[in-house]
Design a protein around this motif. Structure first.
Motif, PDB file in Angstrom:
ATOM      1  N   ILE A   7      -4.246 122.316  80.596  1.00 15.30           N
ATOM      2  CA  ILE A   7      -5.489 121.934  79.913  1.00 15.30           C
ATOM      3  C   ILE A   7      -6.698 121.974  80.837  1.00 15.30           C
ATOM      4  CG2 ILE A   7      -6.693 120.056  78.735  1.00 15.30           C
ATOM      5  CD1 ILE A   7      -4.263 119.433  77.222  1.00 15.30           C
ATOM      6  N   PRO A   8      -6.679 121.365  82.046  1.00 17.60           N
ATOM      7  CA  PRO A   8      -7.888 121.449  82.867  1.00 17.60           C
ATOM      8  C   PRO A   8      -8.243 122.869  83.274  1.00 17.60           C
ATOM      9  CG  PRO A   8      -6.497 119.688  83.647  1.00 17.60           C
ATOM     10  CD  PRO A   8      -5.704 120.467  82.663  1.00 17.60           C
ATOM     11  N   ALA A  47      -9.573 124.740  80.107  1.00 16.08           N
ATOM     12  CA  ALA A  47     -10.878 124.206  79.752  1.00 16.08           C
ATOM     13  C   ALA A  47     -11.913 124.572  80.798  1.00 16.08           C
ATOM     14  CB  ALA A  47     -10.809 122.686  79.588  1.00 16.08           C
ATOM     15  N   GLY A  48     -11.475 124.673  82.076  1.00 16.92           N
ATOM     16  CA  GLY A  48     -12.402 125.086  83.130  1.00 16.92           C
ATOM     17  C   GLY A  48     -12.890 126.501  82.921  1.00 16.92           C
ATOM     18  N   TYR A  80     -15.733 122.866  97.350  1.00 15.02           N
ATOM     19  CA  TYR A  80     -14.945 123.197  96.180  1.00 15.02           C
ATOM     20  C   TYR A  80     -15.192 122.200  95.065  1.00 15.02           C
ATOM     21  CZ  TYR A  80     -12.226 126.827  98.415  1.00 15.02           C
ATOM     22  OH  TYR A  80     -11.839 127.975  99.013  1.00 15.02           O
ATOM     23  N   VAL A 102     -17.515 124.554  92.927  1.00 15.24           N
ATOM     24  CA  VAL A 102     -16.676 125.557  92.270  1.00 15.24           C
ATOM     25  C   VAL A 102     -15.894 124.949  91.113  1.00 15.24           C
ATOM     26  CG1 VAL A 102     -14.846 127.204  92.647  1.00 15.24           C
ATOM     27  CG2 VAL A 102     -16.477 126.764  94.437  1.00 15.24           C
ATOM     28  N   TYR A 103     -15.364 123.721  91.318  1.00 14.82           N
ATOM     29  CA  TYR A 103     -14.454 123.163  90.330  1.00 14.82           C
ATOM     30  C   TYR A 103     -15.148 122.273  89.329  1.00 14.82           C
ATOM     31  CZ  TYR A 103     -10.735 124.660  93.514  1.00 14.82           C
ATOM     32  OH  TYR A 103      -9.902 125.371  94.304  1.00 14.82           O
ATOM     33  N   GLN A 104     -16.469 122.446  89.129  1.00 14.32           N
ATOM     34  CA  GLN A 104     -17.163 121.541  88.207  1.00 14.32           C
ATOM     35  C   GLN A 104     -16.550 121.610  86.817  1.00 14.32           C
ATOM     36  OE1 GLN A 104     -21.185 122.853  88.449  1.00 14.32           O
ATOM     37  NE2 GLN A 104     -21.653 121.589  90.218  1.00 14.32           N
ATOM     38  N   GLU A 105     -16.300 122.850  86.347  1.00 16.78           N
ATOM     39  CA  GLU A 105     -15.763 122.963  85.001  1.00 16.78           C
ATOM     40  C   GLU A 105     -14.338 122.451  84.921  1.00 16.78           C
ATOM     41  OE1 GLU A 105     -17.060 125.675  86.550  1.00 16.78           O
ATOM     42  OE2 GLU A 105     -18.901 126.155  85.485  1.00 16.78           O
ATOM     43  N   ILE A 106     -13.567 122.606  86.034  1.00 22.08           N
ATOM     44  CA  ILE A 106     -12.202 122.084  86.026  1.00 22.08           C
ATOM     45  C   ILE A 106     -12.232 120.569  85.935  1.00 22.08           C
ATOM     46  CG2 ILE A 106     -10.043 121.941  87.286  1.00 22.08           C
ATOM     47  CD1 ILE A 106     -10.510 124.549  88.458  1.00 22.08           C
ATOM     48  N   GLY A 135     -12.612 119.768  82.463  1.00 23.64           N
ATOM     49  CA  GLY A 135     -11.311 119.919  81.816  1.00 23.64           C
ATOM     50  C   GLY A 135     -10.368 118.775  82.142  1.00 23.64           C
ATOM     51  N   ALA A 136     -10.417 118.292  83.385  1.00 22.85           N
ATOM     52  CA  ALA A 136      -9.573 117.152  83.748  1.00 22.85           C
ATOM     53  C   ALA A 136      -9.986 115.915  82.964  1.00 22.85           C
ATOM     54  CB  ALA A 136      -9.655 116.895  85.248  1.00 22.85           C
ATOM     55  N   LEU A 160     -11.246 116.034  79.957  1.00 23.24           N
ATOM     56  CA  LEU A 160     -10.693 116.272  78.615  1.00 23.24           C
ATOM     57  C   LEU A 160      -9.222 115.920  78.568  1.00 23.24           C
ATOM     58  CD1 LEU A 160     -10.926 117.621  75.765  1.00 23.24           C
ATOM     59  CD2 LEU A 160     -10.344 119.750  76.861  1.00 23.24           C
ATOM     60  N   MET A 161      -8.480 116.299  79.634  1.00 17.81           N
ATOM     61  CA  MET A 161      -7.056 115.981  79.691  1.00 17.81           C
ATOM     62  C   MET A 161      -6.838 114.476  79.770  1.00 17.81           C
ATOM     63  SD  MET A 161      -4.331 116.777  82.637  1.00 17.81           S
ATOM     64  CE  MET A 161      -5.056 115.536  83.627  1.00 17.81           C
ATOM     65  N   THR A 205      -7.268 113.069  76.381  1.00 19.22           N
ATOM     66  CA  THR A 205      -6.087 113.342  75.548  1.00 19.22           C
ATOM     67  C   THR A 205      -4.950 112.389  75.889  1.00 19.22           C
ATOM     68  OG1 THR A 205      -6.763 115.643  75.702  1.00 19.22           O
ATOM     69  CG2 THR A 205      -4.647 115.210  74.696  1.00 19.22           C
TER      70      THR A 205
END
Lengths: 226, 60
Positions: free
Chosen positions: A106-107, A110-111, B16, B20-24, B27-28, B30-31, B34
């Motif tokens: 998921i991460p 979604a990333g 990083y 770089v990992y801003q969108e991750i 997503g984290a 979001l996880m 959930t």
């Protein structure tokens, strides 16, 4: 008999304390990073393999996509080493747990989606409609494409879980059958044992292939969105 | 100890996690959301099951 088959997939505890975190952290001990220019044989082999994999996997990306190299290489090393260690008897494989694979899928998915929507909004929204579709089909196709987008993290996680779990279950079943057949008929037990050997070879391949497929798909989603 | 932790761990990966990992990280989040929803739903289901002692498939 059912109880015995699935007990190997329960979260491991030692004297009542959950040790699943230690088991997840264990494969990192097998990849030393001494920081020298020229290392010993083990570290040199690992470095060579990592360079080979990273070159093969990251060449298709542009500069922005290649910033994800560290993440994707860590991902493939973790999944590959965890799957391979799970082939040892009586060991616990974290990647058989759907919760863990969803936590990886998921991460990352979604990333990639967030990156696409953020940097190239129009192009990433345009992925919902393939080129050259007839005009009346457009609403249905947008719905189908958005469903296929939303199912990507589920598919990533369930694919890895199902493949590894099914392989482990098959090995359990055929191993149990071999043991049970020894007293009944030695030749059938031998045939079953040969099946077990072939299955173990297959599971080695599956362990590595699943790691590769997971990482490759994440890399493809990344390529679409950078 | 915190200073050595920052110097040896955070400084090498700072670029990083901040760029770089801003969108991750989104997503984290979001996880995590959930996971929170699933856990509270499970807690609610267990509380409901504990509240009603009658067996589900007992009487037909």
């Amino acid at each position: 008999m059912n109880e015995n088959l699935f007990t190997s997939f329960t979260s491991p505890t030692m004297m009542g304390l959950p040790i699943v975190t230690l088991i997840i952290l264990f494969p990192s001990m097998l990849f030393p990073s001494p920081g020298r220019l020229i290392n010993n044989r083990l570290t040199s082999i690992q470095q060579w393999l990592i360079q080979l994999t990273s070159k093969q996997m990251m060449l298709i990306h542009n500069h922005k996509g290649q910033t994800w190299t560290l993440m994707l290489m860590s991902l493939i090393m973790f999944i590959g080493s965890t799957n391979l260690l799970g082939l040892l008897p009586h060991s616990f494989t974290p990647t058989t747990q759907l919760s863990m694979n969803l936590g990886m899928a998921i991460p990352l998915w979604a990333g990639t989606v967030a990156m696409g929507l953020r940097t190239k909004t129009k192009a990433s929204l345009a992925h919902f409609l393939p080129q050259g579709t007839p005009f009346p089909l457009i609403p249905m196709l947008v719905i189908i494409e958005s469903i296929s987008l939303l199912i990507q993290p589920m598919a990533l996680a369930v694919r890895l879980t199902a493949n590894i779990t099914a392989g482990h279950l098959l090995i359990h079943l055929i191993g149990g059958a071999t043991l049970a057949l020894i007293n009944i008929s030695a030749i059938t037990a031998l045939i079953t044992f040969i099946i077990l050997t072939l299955l173990t070879v297959l599971e080695f391949a599956v362990a590595l292939i699943q790691a590769y497929v997971f990482t490759l798909l994440v890399s493809l989603y990344l390529h679409d969105n950078t | 100890m915190l200073q050595s932790l920052v110097k040896n761990v955070w400084i090498p990966v700072k670029a990083y996690y901040t760029q770089v990992y801003q969108e991750i990280c989104v997503g984290a989040g979001l996880m995590g959301f959930t996971v929170y929803k699933i856990r509270t739903a499970d807690k609610r289901r267990k509380a409901l099951k504990a509240l009603s002692p009658a067996p589900a498939h007992g009487h037909h």
